[in-house]
Write a protein that holds these residues in place. Structure first.
Motif, PDB file in Angstrom:
ATOM      1  N   MET A   1       0.836  -1.201   0.000  1.00  9.84           N
ATOM      2  CA  MET A   1       0.000   0.000   0.000  1.00  9.84           C
ATOM      3  C   MET A   1       0.868   1.247   0.000  1.00  9.84           C
ATOM      4  SD  MET A   1      -3.192  -0.809  -0.043  1.00  9.84           S
ATOM      5  CE  MET A   1      -4.020   0.646   0.593  1.00  9.84           C
ATOM      6  N   GLY A   2       0.489   2.211  -0.835  1.00 10.32           N
ATOM      7  CA  GLY A   2       1.189   3.481  -0.851  1.00 10.32           C
ATOM      8  C   GLY A   2       0.585   4.449   0.153  1.00 10.32           C
ATOM      9  N   ARG A   3       1.063   5.675   0.106  1.00  9.50           N
ATOM     10  CA  ARG A   3       0.592   6.724   1.022  1.00  9.50           C
ATOM     11  C   ARG A   3       0.174   7.937   0.214  1.00  9.50           C
ATOM     12  NH1 ARG A   3       5.416   8.595   4.201  1.00  9.50           N
ATOM     13  NH2 ARG A   3       6.412   8.212   2.195  1.00  9.50           N
ATOM     14  N   ILE A   4      -0.585   8.813   0.856  1.00  5.54           N
ATOM     15  CA  ILE A   4      -0.830  10.147   0.336  1.00  5.54           C
ATOM     16  C   ILE A   4      -0.068  11.114   1.220  1.00  5.54           C
ATOM     17  CG2 ILE A   4      -2.546  11.971   0.052  1.00  5.54           C
ATOM     18  CD1 ILE A   4      -4.532   9.886  -0.806  1.00  5.54           C
ATOM     19  N   ILE A   5       0.803  11.885   0.593  1.00  6.20           N
ATOM     20  CA  ILE A   5       1.627  12.860   1.311  1.00  6.20           C
ATOM     21  C   ILE A   5       1.232  14.238   0.814  1.00  6.20           C
ATOM     22  CG2 ILE A   5       3.968  13.599   1.856  1.00  6.20           C
ATOM     23  CD1 ILE A   5       4.796  10.711   0.788  1.00  6.20           C
ATOM     24  N   CYS A   6       0.560  15.012   1.655  1.00  5.33           N
ATOM     25  CA  CYS A   6       0.145  16.353   1.263  1.00  5.33           C
ATOM     26  C   CYS A   6       1.205  17.347   1.709  1.00  5.33           C
ATOM     27  CB  CYS A   6      -1.202  16.713   1.869  1.00  5.33           C
ATOM     28  SG  CYS A   6      -1.792  18.328   1.337  1.00  5.33           S
ATOM     29  N   CYS A   7       1.807  18.034   0.744  1.00  4.12           N
ATOM     30  CA  CYS A   7       2.896  18.975   1.024  1.00  4.12           C
ATOM     31  C   CYS A   7       2.380  20.407   1.032  1.00  4.12           C
ATOM     32  CB  CYS A   7       3.988  18.859  -0.030  1.00  4.12           C
ATOM     33  SG  CYS A   7       5.043  17.431   0.156  1.00  4.12           S
ATOM     34  N   GLY A   8       2.500  21.078   2.160  1.00  7.04           N
ATOM     35  CA  GLY A   8       2.249  22.511   2.194  1.00  7.04           C
ATOM     36  C   GLY A   8       3.406  23.226   1.543  1.00  7.04           C
ATOM     37  N   LEU A   9       3.133  24.017   0.506  1.00  7.02           N
ATOM     38  CA  LEU A   9       4.193  24.633  -0.293  1.00  7.02           C
ATOM     39  C   LEU A   9       4.520  26.061   0.115  1.00  7.02           C
ATOM     40  CD1 LEU A   9       3.109  23.381  -3.839  1.00  7.02           C
ATOM     41  CD2 LEU A   9       4.720  22.309  -2.245  1.00  7.02           C
ATOM     42  N   GLY A  10       3.780  26.594   1.092  1.00 12.39           N
ATOM     43  CA  GLY A  10       4.054  27.962   1.513  1.00 12.39           C
ATOM     44  C   GLY A  10       3.293  28.990   0.697  1.00 12.39           C
ATOM     45  N   PRO A  11       3.618  30.279   0.877  1.00 12.86           N
ATOM     46  CA  PRO A  11       2.819  31.367   0.306  1.00 12.86           C
ATOM     47  C   PRO A  11       2.987  31.622  -1.182  1.00 12.86           C
ATOM     48  CG  PRO A  11       4.681  32.248   1.511  1.00 12.86           C
ATOM     49  CD  PRO A  11       4.683  30.772   1.761  1.00 12.86           C
ATOM     50  N   GLY A  12       4.002  31.056  -1.820  1.00  7.07           N
ATOM     51  CA  GLY A  12       4.168  31.287  -3.254  1.00  7.07           C
ATOM     52  C   GLY A  12       5.611  31.267  -3.719  1.00  7.07           C
ATOM     53  N   ASP A  13       6.502  31.861  -2.939  1.00 11.38           N
ATOM     54  CA  ASP A  13       7.921  31.838  -3.270  1.00 11.38           C
ATOM     55  C   ASP A  13       8.474  30.440  -2.958  1.00 11.38           C
ATOM     56  OD1 ASP A  13      10.676  32.093  -3.438  1.00 11.38           O
ATOM     57  OD2 ASP A  13      10.761  33.968  -2.310  1.00 11.38           O
ATOM     58  N   PRO A  14       9.043  29.737  -3.948  1.00  3.67           N
ATOM     59  CA  PRO A  14       9.580  28.394  -3.680  1.00  3.67           C
ATOM     60  C   PRO A  14      10.624  28.373  -2.573  1.00  3.67           C
ATOM     61  CG  PRO A  14       9.496  28.822  -6.040  1.00  3.67           C
ATOM     62  CD  PRO A  14       9.183  30.126  -5.363  1.00  3.67           C
ATOM     63  N   ASN A  15      11.319  29.496  -2.360  1.00  2.00           N
ATOM     64  CA  ASN A  15      12.323  29.560  -1.310  1.00  2.00           C
ATOM     65  C   ASN A  15      11.715  29.517   0.094  1.00  2.00           C
ATOM     66  OD1 ASN A  15      14.749  29.842  -2.939  1.00  2.00           O
ATOM     67  ND2 ASN A  15      13.965  31.858  -3.489  1.00  2.00           N
ATOM     68  N   LEU A  16      10.396  29.675   0.185  1.00  4.17           N
ATOM     69  CA  LEU A  16       9.731  29.644   1.485  1.00  4.17           C
ATOM     70  C   LEU A  16       9.097  28.293   1.785  1.00  4.17           C
ATOM     71  CD1 LEU A  16       8.130  33.202   1.521  1.00  4.17           C
ATOM     72  CD2 LEU A  16      10.214  32.425   2.652  1.00  4.17           C
ATOM     73  N   MET A  17       9.374  27.280   0.941  1.00  7.35           N
ATOM     74  CA  MET A  17       8.969  25.916   1.264  1.00  7.35           C
ATOM     75  C   MET A  17       9.825  25.394   2.402  1.00  7.35           C
ATOM     76  SD  MET A  17       8.649  24.298  -2.584  1.00  7.35           S
ATOM     77  CE  MET A  17       8.634  22.623  -1.928  1.00  7.35           C
ATOM     78  N   THR A  18       9.270  24.511   3.214  1.00  4.96           N
ATOM     79  CA  THR A  18      10.088  23.890   4.248  1.00  4.96           C
ATOM     80  C   THR A  18      11.058  22.901   3.605  1.00  4.96           C
ATOM     81  OG1 THR A  18       8.583  22.022   4.610  1.00  4.96           O
ATOM     82  CG2 THR A  18       8.166  24.045   5.881  1.00  4.96           C
ATOM     83  N   VAL A  19      12.119  22.594   4.310  1.00  7.35           N
ATOM     84  CA  VAL A  19      13.103  21.627   3.803  1.00  7.35           C
ATOM     85  C   VAL A  19      12.441  20.277   3.562  1.00  7.35           C
ATOM     86  CG1 VAL A  19      15.216  20.367   4.355  1.00  7.35           C
ATOM     87  CG2 VAL A  19      15.034  22.791   4.918  1.00  7.35           C
ATOM     88  N   ARG A  20      11.550  19.891   4.467  1.00  9.78           N
ATOM     89  CA  ARG A  20      10.885  18.590   4.343  1.00  9.78           C
ATOM     90  C   ARG A  20       9.989  18.543   3.104  1.00  9.78           C
ATOM     91  NH1 ARG A  20       7.135  15.830   9.011  1.00  9.78           N
ATOM     92  NH2 ARG A  20       6.920  13.775   8.040  1.00  9.78           N
ATOM     93  N   ALA A  21       9.227  19.614   2.864  1.00 15.99           N
ATOM     94  CA  ALA A  21       8.366  19.650   1.682  1.00 15.99           C
ATOM     95  C   ALA A  21       9.214  19.639   0.412  1.00 15.99           C
ATOM     96  CB  ALA A  21       7.484  20.893   1.718  1.00 15.99           C
ATOM     97  N   TYR A  22      10.305  20.371   0.421  1.00 11.17           N
ATOM     98  CA  TYR A  22      11.200  20.417  -0.743  1.00 11.17           C
ATOM     99  C   TYR A  22      11.717  19.016  -1.080  1.00 11.17           C
ATOM    100  CZ  TYR A  22      15.280  21.650  -3.595  1.00 11.17           C
ATOM    101  OH  TYR A  22      16.214  21.733  -4.593  1.00 11.17           O
ATOM    102  N   ARG A  23      12.110  18.282  -0.063  1.00 13.86           N
ATOM    103  CA  ARG A  23      12.629  16.929  -0.299  1.00 13.86           C
ATOM    104  C   ARG A  23      11.566  16.015  -0.876  1.00 13.86           C
ATOM    105  NH1 ARG A  23      15.788  16.435   5.508  1.00 13.86           N
ATOM    106  NH2 ARG A  23      17.723  17.520   4.895  1.00 13.86           N
ATOM    107  N   GLU A  24      10.339  16.117  -0.372  1.00 13.55           N
ATOM    108  CA  GLU A  24       9.257  15.277  -0.883  1.00 13.55           C
ATOM    109  C   GLU A  24       8.936  15.612  -2.332  1.00 13.55           C
ATOM    110  OE1 GLU A  24       7.877  12.690   0.282  1.00 13.55           O
ATOM    111  OE2 GLU A  24       8.449  12.710   2.395  1.00 13.55           O
ATOM    112  N   VAL A  25       8.918  16.897  -2.647  1.00 10.37           N
ATOM    113  CA  VAL A  25       8.623  17.320  -4.019  1.00 10.37           C
ATOM    114  C   VAL A  25       9.702  16.837  -4.971  1.00 10.37           C
ATOM    115  CG1 VAL A  25       8.440  19.341  -5.528  1.00 10.37           C
ATOM    116  CG2 VAL A  25       7.199  19.297  -3.358  1.00 10.37           C
ATOM    117  N   ARG A  26      10.939  16.979  -4.580  1.00  8.60           N
ATOM    118  CA  ARG A  26      12.055  16.580  -5.447  1.00  8.60           C
ATOM    119  C   ARG A  26      12.063  15.071  -5.692  1.00  8.60           C
ATOM    120  NH1 ARG A  26      14.939  19.694  -8.652  1.00  8.60           N
ATOM    121  NH2 ARG A  26      16.928  18.706  -8.157  1.00  8.60           N
TER     122      ARG A  26
END
Length: 247
Positions: A1-26
């Protein structure tokens, strides 16, 4: 079974993503995101250039946005069906793979993903990664503290009735008014009636390359973009500034 991982990306500037969200997206192999039909979608814009070349994308296109009144029965029926169908589709996909769902701001703060979360909870494994809320990016763009001391901060929706907006504007110190967009004229009238217009700021597309920050009283009453927030800063207790004696 897989998972659903919902990443909060922040207000709009990619530089304001959290490190954890950035890693999941990449590292994502499958991503889903909301968008208006015919548009790329704000969440997809934020991660542009970050996704793997072979990623599988699942655009979740709203069946309706501003074409119908948000409080009409037909609007509710269309959106409910939309969320149900996508919840079922994501549940089927997670039988084999992890799905990263992209969400602007913080998913738990007025995030559209919560409508899917309610339909999927207990059926699949869900992980939610916190993000910087859009309003935080906006008040940082203004460059003033939103609240100090004992200030009470109220978050309002521009979709509220005008008299309700006025009443709450009178009875709170700091204000954040979301869902401004087509409600800008109503919000402006309510703040004027409450005696708060001179203090109000309009922030459009906060933290992005298209950002605009201006005093609301200096703006005309034309409609503003969906991604726009009105702020009224609190004037709470400020500590006296004491000059340090020179050495």
């Amino acid at each position: 079974m897989g998972r659903i991982i919902c990443c909060g990306l922040g207000p709009g500037d990619p530089n304001l993503m959290t490190v954890r969200a950035y890693r999941e997206v990449r590292g994502a192999k499958h991503v889903a995101y909301f968008r208006k039909r015919g548009r790329p979608g704000q969440a997809r814009r934020i991660v542009d250039g970050l996704l793997a070349e072979d990623v599988c994308e699942y655009p979740m296109e709203y069946p309706v946005t501003t074409e119908l009144p948000f409080d009409s029965p037909e609007y509710a029926r269309l959106l409910s069906t939309f969320y149900h169908e996508w919840a079922e589709r994501l549940a089927r996909l997670t039988r084999a793979v992890d799905i990263v769902v992209l969400c602007e701001g913080d998913p738990y703060f007025y995030g559209s993903f919560m409508h899917l979360h309610a339909r999927l909870e207990g059926r699949v494994e869900i992980e939610v990664i916190a993000g910087v809320p859009g309003m935080t990016g906006c008040w940082n763009s203004v460059g003033l503290p939103i609240a100090l001391g004992d200030d009470v901060m109220t978050v309002l929706m521009g979709t509220l009735p005008e008299d309700e907006l006025e009443r709450r504007a009178r009875n709170s110190d700091a204000l954040v008014i979301m869902k401004t967009g087509r409600n800008l004229k109503k919000v402006r009238r309510a703040l004027c009636a409450a005696g708060r217009l001179d203090e109000a700021w309009l922030i459009e597309r906060g933290t992005t390359s298209g950002e605009r920050v201006a005093r609301l009283k200096h703006m005309d009453e034309a409609e503003c973009p969906y991604f726009a927030i009105v702020l009224v800063h609190g004037q709470g207790r400020r500590m006296e500034v004491i000059e340090c004696p020179s050495a």
